[in-house]
Design a protein around this motif. Structure first.
Motif, short mmCIF file in Angstrom:
data_model
loop_
_atom_site.label_atom_id
_atom_site.label_comp_id
_atom_site.label_asym_id
_atom_site.label_seq_id
_atom_site.Cartn_x
_atom_site.Cartn_y
_atom_site.Cartn_z
N ARG A 1 0.24 0.83 3.33
CA ARG A 1 -0.08 1.31 1.99
C ARG A 1 1.11 2.00 1.33
NH1 ARG A 1 -5.29 4.58 1.57
NH2 ARG A 1 -4.99 4.07 -0.62
N TYR B 1 -6.75 -5.86 5.63
CA TYR B 1 -5.33 -5.52 5.50
C TYR B 1 -4.43 -6.46 6.28
CZ TYR B 1 -6.57 -1.08 3.30
OH TYR B 1 -7.04 -0.12 2.43
N ARG C 1 1.98 1.28 -4.44
CA ARG C 1 2.73 1.03 -3.22
C ARG C 1 4.23 1.11 -3.47
NH1 ARG C 1 5.29 -3.16 -0.61
NH2 ARG C 1 4.90 -4.59 -2.33
#
Length: 247
Positions: free
Chosen positions: A42, A81, A162
């Motif tokens: 992240r 993810y 990000r």
């Protein structure tokens, strides 16, 4: 843009990975492993489509068993993810499109917001000041400029948070204190959880881009006081929005 999945970790990416993928606490090995991997994802240390280090390497870096790493990877794969690929060029890769944070963090108090913001000011203003005082290498200077360009060129509704985090991590690394990076990264996760609860405002993004440029230019010019003041103004802008939306 998807990264080359076979590209090695290098430069700022490798330095940040070394700082973040450090031994976890024995009592919370699984939870901390998931947390450390999420930080690298992240905060932009690894790019979408890029491969994770092998399980054996992750286990050694984090000081946990390969079973713990495998369980953490499975959990993050289930959450969207990571993706696993089989075959000669298989492995575990970041998803090309990462999930957006949608968890219900509950109502935060002014004290919780203030704590995160005050710590941010201490860490990030100090990092900018120290980075400007150092004689940066050509690679460090190029890295800062590149990270700035990445944020400036990103779409506000796409990958902004990000890339913004990655720039701030690069500034922390330029300060020359490896111990600073994980402290700043942990607080960035707190801040991002708060920022995810408020809308991205185009004007604020444009203003942030101007502030980012002022910070980086001051660092590259060796203007420590100017870098610190530019970072302080940047932090205060975020503070005003967070208090305005969340108080």
């Amino acid at each position: 843009m998807t990264a080359d999945p076979d590209a090695p970790l290098e430069g700022q990416t490798e330095a940040a990975a070394e700082a973040l993928l450090r031994p976890v606490r024995p009592g919370n090995a699984f939870e901390d492993t998931v947390g450390r991997l999420l930080q690298t994802i992240r905060l932009g240390v690894l790019a979408p489509g890029q491969s994770l280090p092998p399980e054996r390497e992750l286990a050694a870096r984090l000081g946990v068993s390969r079973d713990t790493v495998r369980e953490a990877i499975k959990s993050l794969s289930d959450a969207g993810y990571l993706v696993s690929r089989r075959g000669r060029y298989g492995g575990t890769f970041l998803a090309d499109e990462l999930p957006r944070h949608t968890g219900d963090t509950g109502r935060v108090t002014r004290d919780e917001i203030d704590d995160a913001l005050r710590l941010r000011e201490i860490l990030e203003v100090g990092a900018a000041h120290m980075a400007a005082r150092r004689t940066l290498t050509a690679a460090e200077r190029e890295r800062l400029w590149s990270r700035l360009a990445d944020v400036r060129d990103s779409a506000p509704d796409d990958d902004y948070r990000r890339l913004d985090s990655r720039l701030h991590l690069a500034i922390a690394e330029a300060a020359g204190s490896p111990s600073l990076v994980p402290l700043l990264a942990e607080n960035r996760m707190r801040l991002n959880a708060l920022l995810d609860q408020i809308p991205l405002l185009p004007r604020n993004i444009a203003h942030s881009d101007e502030q980012h440029e002022a910070i980086v230019l001051a660092i590259l010019a060796g203007d420590a006081d100017g870098a610190a003041e530019a970072m302080r103004a940047h932090v205060e802008g975020s503070a005003a929005l967070l208090h305005g939306f969340l108080d």
